[in-house]
Design an enzyme around this catalytic site. Structure first.
Site, short mmCIF file in Angstrom:
data_model
loop_
_atom_site.label_atom_id
_atom_site.label_comp_id
_atom_site.label_asym_id
_atom_site.label_seq_id
_atom_site.Cartn_x
_atom_site.Cartn_y
_atom_site.Cartn_z
N LYS A 200 0.81 -1.10 0.05
CA LYS A 200 0.14 -0.09 -0.19
C LYS A 200 1.03 1.31 -0.03
O LYS A 200 1.16 1.82 0.97
CB LYS A 200 -0.84 -0.01 1.21
CG LYS A 200 -2.23 0.59 0.99
CD LYS A 200 -2.08 2.08 0.85
CE LYS A 200 -1.60 2.87 2.14
NZ LYS A 200 -1.33 4.32 1.54
N SER A 254 5.66 7.80 9.37
CA SER A 254 5.65 8.82 10.70
C SER A 254 5.80 7.87 11.90
O SER A 254 4.75 6.88 11.95
CB SER A 254 4.70 9.87 10.84
OG SER A 254 3.63 9.14 10.84
N GLU A 276 10.31 1.82 10.20
CA GLU A 276 11.41 2.74 9.81
C GLU A 276 10.40 4.21 10.07
O GLU A 276 9.61 4.32 9.17
CB GLU A 276 11.69 2.75 8.40
CG GLU A 276 12.62 1.22 8.16
CD GLU A 276 14.07 1.48 8.75
OE1 GLU A 276 14.32 2.82 9.01
OE2 GLU A 276 14.64 0.49 8.85
N CYS A 310 14.16 11.69 6.12
CA CYS A 310 13.85 11.15 7.44
C CYS A 310 15.15 11.17 8.54
O CYS A 310 15.09 11.59 9.33
CB CYS A 310 13.62 9.44 7.33
SG CYS A 310 14.56 8.60 6.40
N GLU A 407 10.23 16.61 14.38
CA GLU A 407 10.41 16.39 13.07
C GLU A 407 9.71 17.40 12.11
O GLU A 407 8.29 17.43 12.27
CB GLU A 407 10.20 14.98 12.65
CG GLU A 407 10.62 14.70 11.08
CD GLU A 407 10.44 13.27 10.64
OE1 GLU A 407 9.16 12.83 10.80
OE2 GLU A 407 11.29 12.67 10.21
P1 NAD Z 1 2.61 8.64 7.38
O1 NAD Z 1 3.01 8.13 8.73
O2 NAD Z 1 1.52 9.85 7.23
O3 NAD Z 1 2.36 7.64 6.05
C1 NAD Z 1 3.06 6.70 5.90
C2 NAD Z 1 2.10 5.58 5.00
O4 NAD Z 1 1.36 5.02 5.97
C3 NAD Z 1 1.14 6.10 4.14
O5 NAD Z 1 1.20 5.10 3.11
C4 NAD Z 1 -0.01 6.05 4.63
O6 NAD Z 1 -1.10 6.20 3.86
C5 NAD Z 1 -0.04 5.03 5.61
N1 NAD Z 1 -1.11 5.25 6.66
C6 NAD Z 1 -1.54 6.19 7.45
N2 NAD Z 1 -2.32 5.98 8.29
C7 NAD Z 1 -2.28 4.46 8.38
C8 NAD Z 1 -3.19 3.79 9.12
N3 NAD Z 1 -4.01 4.24 10.15
N4 NAD Z 1 -2.88 2.47 8.97
C9 NAD Z 1 -2.20 2.14 8.07
N5 NAD Z 1 -1.35 2.90 7.22
C10 NAD Z 1 -1.75 4.28 7.31
O7 NAD Z 1 3.98 9.45 6.89
P2 NAD Z 1 4.44 10.20 5.32
O8 NAD Z 1 3.89 11.54 5.62
O9 NAD Z 1 3.80 9.37 4.17
O10 NAD Z 1 5.80 10.04 5.51
C11 NAD Z 1 6.53 10.91 6.05
C12 NAD Z 1 7.10 10.28 7.29
O11 NAD Z 1 8.15 9.10 7.17
C13 NAD Z 1 8.27 11.14 8.22
O12 NAD Z 1 7.85 11.08 9.70
C14 NAD Z 1 9.40 10.39 7.75
O13 NAD Z 1 10.51 10.60 8.68
C15 NAD Z 1 9.10 8.98 7.65
N6 NAD Z 1 10.22 8.26 7.04
C16 NAD Z 1 10.99 7.58 7.60
C17 NAD Z 1 11.96 6.82 7.17
C18 NAD Z 1 12.78 5.78 7.72
O14 NAD Z 1 13.67 5.10 6.91
N7 NAD Z 1 12.90 5.76 8.70
C19 NAD Z 1 12.13 6.77 5.59
C20 NAD Z 1 11.36 7.71 4.90
C21 NAD Z 1 10.33 8.50 5.55
#
Ligand code: NAD
Length: 504
Positions: A200, A254, A276, A310, A407
């Site tokens: 997804k 996140s 992650e 990230c 962040e």
């Molecule tokens: P997000 O957490 O909003 O979304 C990530 C994914 O989770 C998306 O596909 C979203 O649709 C899905 N999601 C949202 N709510 C959900 C739920 N209730 N159940 C299941 N899935 C759900 O994050 P974002 O805004 O897409 O990305 C930015 C974040 O990602 C930042 O915090 C960044 O630090 C982190 N990030 C971490 C790494 C790492 O390797 N540590 C790498 C890239 C990004």
């Protein structure tokens, strides 16, 4: 400074792909969502719709999990000789390389990042991860273990371990490196170990992974092994997390979403989880560093990929003696950055990915100002169209401000001074996160002292944002559980079985 160049609306080599319908990949076929619904995806530089995509939901996740389950329980993928799996994944890596330019344009149009960045970073790194993990497919071996006869006195055993795939893996991924994280960091290792997957991807950037799905079928990945269901987190994502037929979730996103996901897993079938998550990484410049290299490197550590990294090094600590020089140099670096459409070859930094992300970043900039921090450079929107934010640096901050603690995920950083090595280590570690850290020094003793003392999954010394397929990546503390990339990521997609054969 930071001129927003006239916005281009050309689709370049992505034109033919963008003009197609974008559907879900389930059981080797491209299908519409069961509901028939679609959603739109935007070019964040122009705010114009560039494609409509099938909007998957619960029923589509159920169909995709059923396909992945069948492919795992009865299909060829987990059973084929590792050498054959290796050949297919190697070919997929080759196809990603061959289609680098088109994929880079798709990524740029959907996410905003410069084509020239995607061409040297996102796409080749994804291909390299497939090549690396293809080779790992041949290394899944067990051990013969010398045992005792405590359980059955006098017994002799031939005791050994075998590493097996976990099963059906659900992957949920973000928008900042849409293809690299979904395909490279998450999927390549899962596939190499013999799992089947349901992905997804982020609803904000659905396109490059769809093109990847076409390449996967072309490479010969059997039906049901890779399933891609576009959709929203709270709907399609939540169903994948709770699904009783899913054996593991690999999540990148996140910390807030990761925390909620764990609660849902605890209430479902206790599937395995790798997380992650977010970061707030320190980057430390000592006075003995090569300052030109340090200033350029620290600026890149903040502003690369619009700051949507990230592990971005957004808490900058500079030794007293060189503080003024470094701040002046950082301001120059920020001013030099040219903002514009990612498709313009002169662009250094594109727009943020969405209105939502733009609002979040600007709210932190406003909070920094109202908390009394000084804007050293930037601090405002750039242009009047698209989600552009000026590269922004704050000085005169204190450790309780939200711009220091939370962040931001945009081109915004804070700069503080220090005079004592142990004090700076304490401040660098004063965070809930532990993803990355940078150290700039020519002193080997400081290097090793600080690299050891920092509580983070990756430490960059005299460099930043170096990502190699063979090196693990992941977080200490609230930055995650487990590792992506490297041998550790491959192992995270396996289960270890212990077998005792009594010989007498
Ligand atoms: P997000 O957490 O909003 O979304 C990530 C994914 O989770 C998306 O596909 C979203 O649709 C899905 N999601 C949202 N709510 C959900 C739920 N209730 N159940 C299941 N899935 C759900 O994050 P974002 O805004 O897409 O990305 C930015 C974040 O990602 C930042 O915090 C960044 O630090 C982190 N990030 C971490 C790494 C790492 O390797 N540590 C790498 C890239 C990004």
């Amino acid at each position: 400074m930071n001129v927003v160049t006239p916005l281009t609306t050309t689709f370049g080599p992505a034109e033919a792909f963008l003009g197609k319908g974008h559907r879900l990949l389930i059981d080797g076929k491209w299908v519409e969502a069961e509901s028939g619904e679609v959603f739109e995806t935007l070019n964040p530089a122009t705010e114009q719709v560039i494609a409509t995509v099938a909007l998957g939901g619960t029923a589509d996740i159920d169909a995709a999990v059923a396909a992945a389950r069948k492919a795992f329980d009865a299909g060829p993928w987990p059973r084929m000789m590792p050498a054959e799996r290796q050949r297919i994944l190697q070919k997929l890596g080759d196809l990603i390389e061959e289609n680098c330019e088109e994929l880079a344009w798709i990524e740029s149009l959907d996410n905003g990042k410069p084509v020239k960045v995607a061409e040297v970073a996102d796409i080749p790194l994804t291909a390299d991860l497939f090549h690396y993990m293809a080779a790992q497919a041949r290394t899944r071996e067990g051990h013969v273990v010398p045992t005792s006869d405590f359980a059955i006195p006098g017994a002799e055993f031939h005791a050994y371990t075998v590493d097996e795939p976990v099963g059906v893996v659900g992957l949920i991924t973000p928008w900042n490196y849409p293809l690299l994280i979904a395909a490279g960091w998450q999927m390549a290792g899962a596939l190499a170990a013999g799992n089947t997957v349901v992905l997804k991807p982020s609803e904000v950037t659905p396109l490059s992974i769809t093109r990847f799905g076409e390449l996967a079928l072309e490479a010969g990945v059997p039906p049901g092994v890779i399933n891609i269901v576009q959709g929203y987190g709270a709907d399609a994502g939540a169903r994948l997390v709770e699904h009783p037929q899913v054996d593991k979730i690999g999540f990148t996103g996140s910390t807030r979403t990761g925390r909620g996901l764990l609660k849902a897993v605890a209430d479902s079938n206790l599937k395995k989880v790798t997380l992650e998550l977010g970061g707030k990484s320190p980057d430390i410049i000592f006075a003995d560093a090569d300052l030109d290299a340090a200033i350029a490197g620290v600026a890149m550590g903040v502003f690369f990929n619009q700051g949507e990294c990230c592990c971005a090094g957004t808490r900058i600590y500079v030794e007293d003696k060189v503080y003024d020089q470094v701040v002046a140099g950082m301001i120059d670096e920020a001013r030099k950055i040219r903002l514009g459409s990612g498709q313009d070859p002169d662009t250094d930094m594109g727009p943020l990915v969405s209105q939502n992300q733009f609002d979040t970043v600007m709210s932190y900039v406003d909070a920094g100002k109202s908390d009394g921090a000084k804007v050293a450079v930037g601090g405002a929107r750039a242009g009047d169209k698209g989600y552009f934010v000026q590269p922004t640096l704050f000085t005169e901050v204190n450790p309780n401000m939200s711009i220091v603690r939370e962040e931001i995920f945009g081109p915004v950083a804070t700069i503080e001074r220090f005079s004592d090595i142990n004090d700076v280590v304490r401040r660098a570690n004063d965070t809930d996160y532990g993803l990355g850290a940078g150290i700039w020094t020519t002193d080997a003793r400081k290097t090793h002292h600080v690299a050891k003392a920092i509580r983070a999954g990756t430490v960059f010394v005299n460099c930043y944002n170096v990502f190699d397929a063979a090196m693990p990546f992941g977080g200490y503390k609230q930055s995650g559980w487990g590792r992506n990339r490297g041998r550790q990521a491959f192992e995270a997609f396996t289960e270890t079985k212990a077998v005792y054969v009594k010989l007498n």
